[in-house]
Structure formats: C-alpha cells, structure tokens
Design a protein around this motif. Sequence first.
Motif, mmCIF file in Angstrom:
data_model
loop_
_atom_site.group_PDB
_atom_site.id
_atom_site.type_symbol
_atom_site.label_atom_id
_atom_site.label_comp_id
_atom_site.label_asym_id
_atom_site.label_seq_id
_atom_site.Cartn_x
_atom_site.Cartn_y
_atom_site.Cartn_z
ATOM 1 N N ARG A 300 0.838 -1.214 0.000
ATOM 2 C CA ARG A 300 0.000 0.000 0.000
ATOM 3 C C ARG A 300 0.870 1.261 0.000
ATOM 4 N N GLU A 301 1.887 1.233 0.853
ATOM 5 C CA GLU A 301 2.807 2.368 0.940
ATOM 6 C C GLU A 301 3.461 2.642 -0.421
ATOM 7 N N ARG A 302 3.938 1.566 -1.048
ATOM 8 C CA ARG A 302 4.627 1.720 -2.350
ATOM 9 C C ARG A 302 3.703 2.287 -3.411
ATOM 10 N N THR A 303 2.463 1.795 -3.465
ATOM 11 C CA THR A 303 1.563 2.295 -4.518
ATOM 12 C C THR A 303 1.214 3.762 -4.260
ATOM 13 N N ALA A 304 1.084 4.136 -2.986
ATOM 14 C CA ALA A 304 0.774 5.538 -2.665
ATOM 15 C C ALA A 304 1.934 6.425 -3.112
ATOM 16 N N LEU A 305 3.161 6.016 -2.783
ATOM 17 C CA LEU A 305 4.323 6.850 -3.115
ATOM 18 C C LEU A 305 4.519 6.910 -4.631
ATOM 19 N N ALA A 324 0.494 9.836 7.880
ATOM 20 C CA ALA A 324 0.058 9.804 9.289
ATOM 21 C C ALA A 324 0.515 8.543 10.016
ATOM 22 N N TYR A 325 0.519 7.408 9.332
ATOM 23 C CA TYR A 325 0.696 6.139 10.063
ATOM 24 C C TYR A 325 1.974 5.368 9.743
ATOM 25 N N SER A 326 2.631 5.635 8.608
ATOM 26 C CA SER A 326 3.833 4.859 8.288
ATOM 27 C C SER A 326 5.028 5.430 9.032
ATOM 28 N N ALA A 327 6.103 4.647 9.036
ATOM 29 C CA ALA A 327 7.342 5.123 9.660
ATOM 30 C C ALA A 327 8.136 5.910 8.625
ATOM 31 N N PRO A 328 9.084 6.766 9.055
ATOM 32 C CA PRO A 328 9.977 7.389 8.084
ATOM 33 C C PRO A 328 10.852 6.300 7.441
ATOM 34 N N PRO A 329 11.338 6.424 6.212
ATOM 35 C CA PRO A 329 11.230 7.625 5.392
ATOM 36 C C PRO A 329 9.925 7.700 4.582
ATOM 37 N N ALA A 330 9.088 6.599 4.583
ATOM 38 C CA ALA A 330 7.878 6.619 3.750
ATOM 39 C C ALA A 330 6.953 7.771 4.175
ATOM 40 N N THR A 332 7.663 10.658 5.646
ATOM 41 C CA THR A 332 8.155 11.987 5.285
ATOM 42 C C THR A 332 8.022 12.215 3.775
ATOM 43 N N ARG A 333 8.298 11.161 2.988
ATOM 44 C CA ARG A 333 8.170 11.282 1.534
ATOM 45 C C ARG A 333 6.695 11.526 1.169
ATOM 46 N N ALA A 334 5.795 10.794 1.836
ATOM 47 C CA ALA A 334 4.356 10.956 1.552
ATOM 48 C C ALA A 334 3.922 12.384 1.862
ATOM 49 N N ALA A 335 4.414 12.934 2.973
ATOM 50 C CA ALA A 335 4.030 14.300 3.347
ATOM 51 C C ALA A 335 4.521 15.289 2.288
ATOM 52 N N ALA A 336 5.749 15.078 1.785
ATOM 53 C CA ALA A 336 6.299 15.981 0.757
ATOM 54 C C ALA A 336 5.490 15.851 -0.535
ATOM 55 N N LEU A 337 5.143 14.627 -0.907
ATOM 56 C CA LEU A 337 4.379 14.417 -2.146
ATOM 57 C C LEU A 337 2.985 15.033 -2.040
ATOM 58 N N LEU A 338 2.422 14.975 -0.856
ATOM 59 C CA LEU A 338 1.086 15.571 -0.646
ATOM 60 C C LEU A 338 1.112 17.066 -0.928
ATOM 61 N N ARG A 339 2.169 17.706 -0.465
ATOM 62 C CA ARG A 339 2.261 19.153 -0.667
ATOM 63 C C ARG A 339 2.369 19.492 -2.158
ATOM 64 N N ALA A 340 2.931 18.575 -2.936
ATOM 65 C CA ALA A 340 3.133 18.831 -4.374
ATOM 66 C C ALA A 340 1.964 18.352 -5.224
ATOM 67 N N LEU A 341 0.968 17.744 -4.589
ATOM 68 C CA LEU A 341 -0.122 17.100 -5.344
ATOM 69 C C LEU A 341 -1.116 18.129 -5.897
ATOM 70 N N PRO A 342 -1.484 18.033 -7.191
ATOM 71 C CA PRO A 342 -2.522 18.948 -7.684
ATOM 72 C C PRO A 342 -3.868 18.623 -7.036
ATOM 73 N N ALA A 343 -4.741 19.623 -6.956
ATOM 74 C CA ALA A 343 -6.062 19.393 -6.345
ATOM 75 C C ALA A 343 -6.830 18.378 -7.179
ATOM 76 N N ALA A 344 -7.675 17.571 -6.496
ATOM 77 C CA ALA A 344 -8.485 16.584 -7.212
ATOM 78 C C ALA A 344 -9.461 17.307 -8.123
ATOM 79 N N ARG A 345 -9.728 16.730 -9.323
ATOM 80 C CA ARG A 345 -10.648 17.381 -10.264
ATOM 81 C C ARG A 345 -12.081 17.346 -9.765
ATOM 82 N N THR A 346 -12.471 16.198 -9.208
ATOM 83 C CA THR A 346 -13.849 16.090 -8.696
ATOM 84 C C THR A 346 -13.791 15.717 -7.238
ATOM 85 N N ALA A 347 -14.541 16.426 -6.406
ATOM 86 C CA ALA A 347 -14.590 16.067 -4.990
ATOM 87 C C ALA A 347 -15.681 15.052 -4.791
ATOM 88 N N ARG A 348 -15.426 14.022 -3.986
ATOM 89 C CA ARG A 348 -16.486 13.013 -3.711
ATOM 90 C C ARG A 348 -17.409 13.496 -2.629
#
Length: 348
Positions: A300-305, A324-330, A332-348
Amino acid sequence: MTELQSFFDATPLLDSPAALVERLRSDGYLHLRGVLPVSDVAAVRRHVLAVADEAGWLLPSVTDEPAPPADTRAAVWDPAPAYRSVHRRMWTHRDVHALMHHPRLLSLLTTLTGHVDLLVHPRKVLRAVHPRPVPGPAETGWHQDWPEIQGSENTLTVWTPLAPAGPGTGALAILPASHRDGTLPLRLASTAVGWEANVHPQRAHTGPVAPGDVLVFTAHTVHRGTPNTGRHLRLSLDVRYQPAREPISETCLELRDEPYGWDSVYDQWPARDGDPLAYYWRRHTRLNVVPYDPRFDVWRERTALAAGERRDPGARRALEITAAYSAPPAATRAAALLRALPAARTAR
Ligand SMILES: O=C(O)CCC(=O)C(=O)O
C-alpha cells in the motif's frame, strides 16, 4: 452501476445448523435477526449516547426514538483527536466489550466455526459514524478484513448495530460469494482507508439491520460501510471470532497503536483485572500467536508513493494515511508528495 438487493434472511436456518453453515459457506455471509437481546443492546446504546451527548454530538430530542438526531455542527471523523477522545470514552465501557461475549453469540459462533474453544478477539471495534449530506472519505470502500486481521483463515466477523441501521444511517453492503476469490488486489481510492478491493460489482446485498440482529461474514468476504446521509449517528460494533488454537496475529491482541494499552481500559472497570473479561485471552494457554505480516502495508505504501511521484490526485487519501501512520522515510516522503499534489478534479 451496482444493483442493490436485500440481504438474504438466514434467521429461519438457525434451527438447522448444517444448513446455516452451508449458507455461510456459499454466500460468505449471514443476516440473522434477533440474536442478541434488544435490552442488552439498548443498555450499551444508552451508555454510548450519554457520552455522545456529553460531547455535544446530539441535538435535544423529545421523542422516544432509539437515538436523538446528531448535531451536524459537531460532526468529526476518525482519526481527528476530537473524534478519538470521545470514541475512547464510549469504547472503554465494560458493557461494550461484554455484549460481544454474550452466550447467544458464542453459541452461534461455535456452530459456525465448529469449535467450542473459541477466541473472541479483544480488539472490539465500536463505530460512531456521523451523518453527512454528501458521502465523503469517512466511508470504508469495498474491502476484505483479511489483510488487517490475518491469522486464522476461519476467522468470522460479527457486525451488529446498537441503533437501527438502514436507509438514512447506512449500514453494510456485502458482495455475496466474494469470499471464494481469495485475497483480492487493491487499488487507490478516496475512501477512509485510501485503498479498496479492486472489484466492479454488479450486485451487492444490503438492507436495514435492527438492534439484536447480526451480520456474520468471513475474513475474505468483500463488504463496505454505506454512507450515512440521514439525521442520526450510525452506531455499531464489529468483532472477530476464531477457533482459539488457530493462528492469531499479535496485532489483534494488544493495543499497540494507541498510547493507553489494556491496563488503562481495565482500570476503569469496577473489578479491574479481577474481571473475567479482563485479559481473558492471556489465560488461553494454547494460543498460536503469529507475527503480523507487513506485506500488504508495504504494498500500500509503495503504490501511494509511486502514484504521488506521478502527481496522481487519486493518491491523496493514501498519501495522507501513509504520512500519518507509516514510519519514516515513507511518511516523510508521503508528506512531501502531498504538498506537491494537484487538487483533485472532482470532490467526492
Ligand atoms: O461499519 C462500517 O462502516 C464498516 C464495518 C467494516 O468494515 C467491518 O466490520 O469490517
């Protein structure tokens, strides 16, 4: 589009154990009415509602309906600290735990597993799902319990509502016979857990479930919580049962993911650790405790990253969970990728 059909009512089979077991084997689930005494369920509901009321989650009500309407201004969802602190006060109460050891449930599970020596998983799950007009990431997507539970292949889940669940509050939807396909691959999703089983069901079973009723399903049966778009909290318990001598994952026994541990739960019970329901599983001399297999979490971690690296907006929820739940470095990398993520086109 998934066609919704009513749950098959297996209650008449309660008098024919072989037919009941066969039905579970073929459909992967059972809907049984009136298994738990409604007065016992009502006692647990009263406690849970008293905590909800104290937390300001309910509107004043003058009717005698089983639960007052929820105050939508107070709506919070796991893992928000404001949800967790209230949930913990609900969950630690002895009656919440004792209900799921009711002799009627134990007798049913003995029939279904074919084992008298049963282990009731101590980590009972209490859910208090606030309503919201538009379904959102609080809903569990289609999933199997197996990747989280692991251990015995013969583990069964019992899901039971503390107040009427159905149109409005939502309940469960189950894919009949889905347990026959083994452990299914997952895909990214914007649901509560960030991933869901990769299924495109043509038909699902669902319907109202009353206090006292139970849904029993296997660890491989695909199911999901349906949205609560009504006026009331959806209150339910889900608990796992298995033959005591079959493997059990260590994570199903101890409270490692929260700062308190069982001592702090039992400290609040009148007889504390003299209570027969306190630490009961530690008195089983032949438990086969096995390590948790992290393979599903790693995948799950790998597919998210990987999806985050592609700037795929569909990875947002999975990245939030990884951060929120994985250990570093996953994490910290996830948090950085989140900041770079474009907004979702459609909100559910
Ligand atoms: O109650 C829900 O919303 C989901 C329950 C569930 O997924 C479970 O019991 O495994």
